[in-house]
Design an enzyme around this catalytic site. Structure first.
Site, mmCIF file in Angstrom:
data_model
loop_
_atom_site.group_PDB
_atom_site.id
_atom_site.type_symbol
_atom_site.label_atom_id
_atom_site.label_comp_id
_atom_site.label_asym_id
_atom_site.label_seq_id
_atom_site.Cartn_x
_atom_site.Cartn_y
_atom_site.Cartn_z
ATOM 1 N N GLU A 118 -13.555 -7.854 -8.537
ATOM 2 C CA GLU A 118 -13.515 -8.765 -7.396
ATOM 3 C C GLU A 118 -14.421 -9.950 -7.724
ATOM 4 O OE1 GLU A 118 -11.761 -9.215 -4.456
ATOM 5 O OE2 GLU A 118 -13.029 -10.988 -4.436
ATOM 6 N N HIS A 134 -7.706 -7.119 -8.516
ATOM 7 C CA HIS A 134 -8.084 -7.998 -7.393
ATOM 8 C C HIS A 134 -8.333 -7.087 -6.197
ATOM 9 C CE1 HIS A 134 -5.900 -10.524 -10.202
ATOM 10 N NE2 HIS A 134 -6.473 -11.582 -9.659
ATOM 11 N N SER A 152 -6.745 -1.525 -0.951
ATOM 12 C CA SER A 152 -6.270 -0.749 -2.101
ATOM 13 C C SER A 152 -7.366 0.145 -2.713
ATOM 14 C CB SER A 152 -5.638 -1.663 -3.150
ATOM 15 O OG SER A 152 -6.480 -2.749 -3.471
ATOM 16 N N ASP A 212 -3.065 -7.547 -7.399
ATOM 17 C CA ASP A 212 -2.782 -8.106 -6.076
ATOM 18 C C ASP A 212 -3.523 -9.436 -5.919
ATOM 19 O OD1 ASP A 212 -2.123 -8.335 -3.397
ATOM 20 O OD2 ASP A 212 -3.597 -6.855 -2.715
ATOM 21 N N GLY A 228 -10.408 -10.438 -12.842
ATOM 22 C CA GLY A 228 -9.604 -9.244 -13.101
ATOM 23 C C GLY A 228 -8.721 -9.374 -14.338
ATOM 24 N N HIS A 256 0.822 -1.215 0.000
ATOM 25 C CA HIS A 256 0.000 0.000 0.000
ATOM 26 C C HIS A 256 0.860 1.272 0.000
ATOM 27 C CE1 HIS A 256 -3.525 -2.604 1.554
ATOM 28 N NE2 HIS A 256 -3.480 -2.566 0.241
HETATM 29 C C1 LIG Z 1 -4.992 -10.131 -1.812
HETATM 30 S S1 LIG Z 1 -6.698 -9.870 -1.965
HETATM 31 C C2 LIG Z 1 -6.821 -8.219 -2.538
HETATM 32 C C3 LIG Z 1 -6.539 -7.172 -1.521
HETATM 33 C C4 LIG Z 1 -6.673 -5.772 -2.035
HETATM 34 N N1 LIG Z 1 -5.989 -5.585 -3.303
HETATM 35 C C5 LIG Z 1 -6.124 -4.781 -1.047
HETATM 36 O O1 LIG Z 1 -4.959 -4.361 -1.166
HETATM 37 O O2 LIG Z 1 -6.862 -4.378 -0.153
HETATM 38 C C6 LIG Z 1 -7.076 -10.747 -3.447
HETATM 39 C C7 LIG Z 1 -8.543 -10.672 -3.824
HETATM 40 O O3 LIG Z 1 -8.689 -11.188 -5.154
HETATM 41 C C8 LIG Z 1 -9.939 -11.867 -5.254
HETATM 42 N N2 LIG Z 1 -9.837 -12.734 -6.437
HETATM 43 C C9 LIG Z 1 -9.349 -13.976 -6.558
HETATM 44 N N3 LIG Z 1 -9.310 -14.362 -7.851
HETATM 45 C C10 LIG Z 1 -9.763 -13.309 -8.588
HETATM 46 C C11 LIG Z 1 -9.906 -13.035 -9.958
HETATM 47 N N4 LIG Z 1 -9.585 -13.961 -10.880
HETATM 48 N N5 LIG Z 1 -10.373 -11.842 -10.351
HETATM 49 C C12 LIG Z 1 -10.704 -10.887 -9.441
HETATM 50 N N6 LIG Z 1 -10.577 -11.068 -8.101
HETATM 51 C C13 LIG Z 1 -10.110 -12.257 -7.676
HETATM 52 C C14 LIG Z 1 -10.048 -12.570 -3.917
HETATM 53 O O4 LIG Z 1 -11.415 -12.862 -3.643
HETATM 54 C C15 LIG Z 1 -9.463 -11.523 -2.965
HETATM 55 O O5 LIG Z 1 -10.467 -10.703 -2.433
#
Ligand SMILES: C[S@@+](CC[C@H](N)C(=O)[O-])C[C@H]1O[C@@H](n2cnc3c(N)ncnc32)[C@H](O)[C@@H]1O
Length: 279
Positions: A119, A42, A101, A166, A146, A19
């Site tokens: 998401e 993500h 994020s 992410d 994503g 971040h």
């Molecule tokens: C590490 S977390 C993201 C945290 C966020 N970027 C933050 O910094 O606050 C990863 C997220 O990606 C989602 N996710 C998993 N596979 C995905 C995909 N193919 N496309 C979009 N989101 C996805 C998960 O449900 C999860 O909420």
């Protein structure tokens, strides 16, 4: 079937590193009046309650944002925007809410910018819809993959943009798939800034990602790693970020950020590396 939920890791050392990188990138990119796209492939749920029982179960913020928050008055300027966002979310001295994020990005984006959040997890996606701060930024939330949205949006109409990636890396194939998706996107949008986070658990896991990113031609990059411990332990003891087309002086900024971080998070044990590649 998605089982990952970021609330278990909210405010951990890796969140702090990713971040701070994100906020410093956006700080620079939003200095220019021209509109930009911010694509968060993500996004997660947008903001996290550190007193939630799931967050308390792992207590990862205790080795991440909480010791940093205690020292917030002593931090150098490169922490200013990040700490300001935390202060805006928490009205007293206690740090209860931690921005993800999307919340951090919305704080910095302007009315001429476009923010796209993806998401895939239904529960996280509905949290995200209800938690985003009301701000005059064009916002789009996709309950979709994503990587597909990245493919669909490149090149962006604004011709300026930050792609923040992410992934949860639940499947070992996610490392290579992420690198492949960025390689395709970069072919169509070479001047975009791409910021990719990854966990460092065992080098064999993330090599398909970093090798794929290294093979992308014609753009400079900056890669950084932050190790919480001297010796590799079970689980994630370190993490990395890879930034294609890094903003001007990001390397100097991140040196200052990470140097300070080694004095606060596990001092004497933690360390960092920054590598820059020019074309
Ligand atoms: C590490 S977390 C993201 C945290 C966020 N970027 C933050 O910094 O606050 C990863 C997220 O990606 C989602 N996710 C998993 N596979 C995905 C995909 N193919 N496309 C979009 N989101 C996805 C998960 O449900 C999860 O909420």
């Amino acid at each position: 079937m998605l089982s990952y939920q970021h609330i278990y890791h909210a405010g951990c050392f890796a969140d702090v590193v990713k971040h701070l990188t994100l906020v410093n990138l956006l700080d620079y990119l939003t200095k220019k009046d021209a509109p930009m796209l911010y694509l968060d492939t993500h996004a997660g749920r947008g903001a996290y309650d550190l007193t939630d029982k799931l967050a308390l179960k792992t207590g990862e913020a205790n080795l991440g944002i909480l010791p940093l928050w205690t020292k917030r008055a002593e931090l150098p300027d490169v922490y200013k925007t990040y700490i300001k966002s935390l202060e805006q979310m928490n009205k007293g001295t206690e740090l209860r809410y931690y921005p993800g994020s999307p919340a951090l990005a919305l704080e910095l984006l302007r009315k001429q910018d476009r923010a796209v959040f993806c998401e895939l997890h239904s529960g996280e996606q509905s949290h995200l819809r209800s938690s985003l701060p009301k701000k005059r930024v064009k916002k789009f939330i996709y309950h979709d993959d994503g990587l597909n949205i990245l493919n669909a949006l490149m090149p962006p109409i604004e011709r300026r943009g930050l792609i923040f990636m992410d992934p949860a890396y639940e499947l070992s194939s996610d490392y290579k798939n992420t690198a492949d998706a960025i390689t395709r996107a970069h072919k169509r949008f070479k001047t975009g800034v791409y910021c990719i986070w990854y966990p460092i658990i065992d080098e064999r896991m993330h090599l398909p990602l970093t090798r794929g990113l290294e093979a992308i031609q014609d753009s400079p990059y900056l890669s950084l790693t932050f190790n919480l411990q001297k010796t590799q332990t079970i689980g994630m003891g370190a993490c990395g970020l890879w930034i294609i087309n890094p903003t001007y002086n990001l390397a100097d900024i991140m040196h200052s950020v990470l140097q300070t971080l080694t004095t606060i998070l596990n001092p004497g044990e933690s360390s960092y590396k920054i590598f820059t590649h020019k074309v």
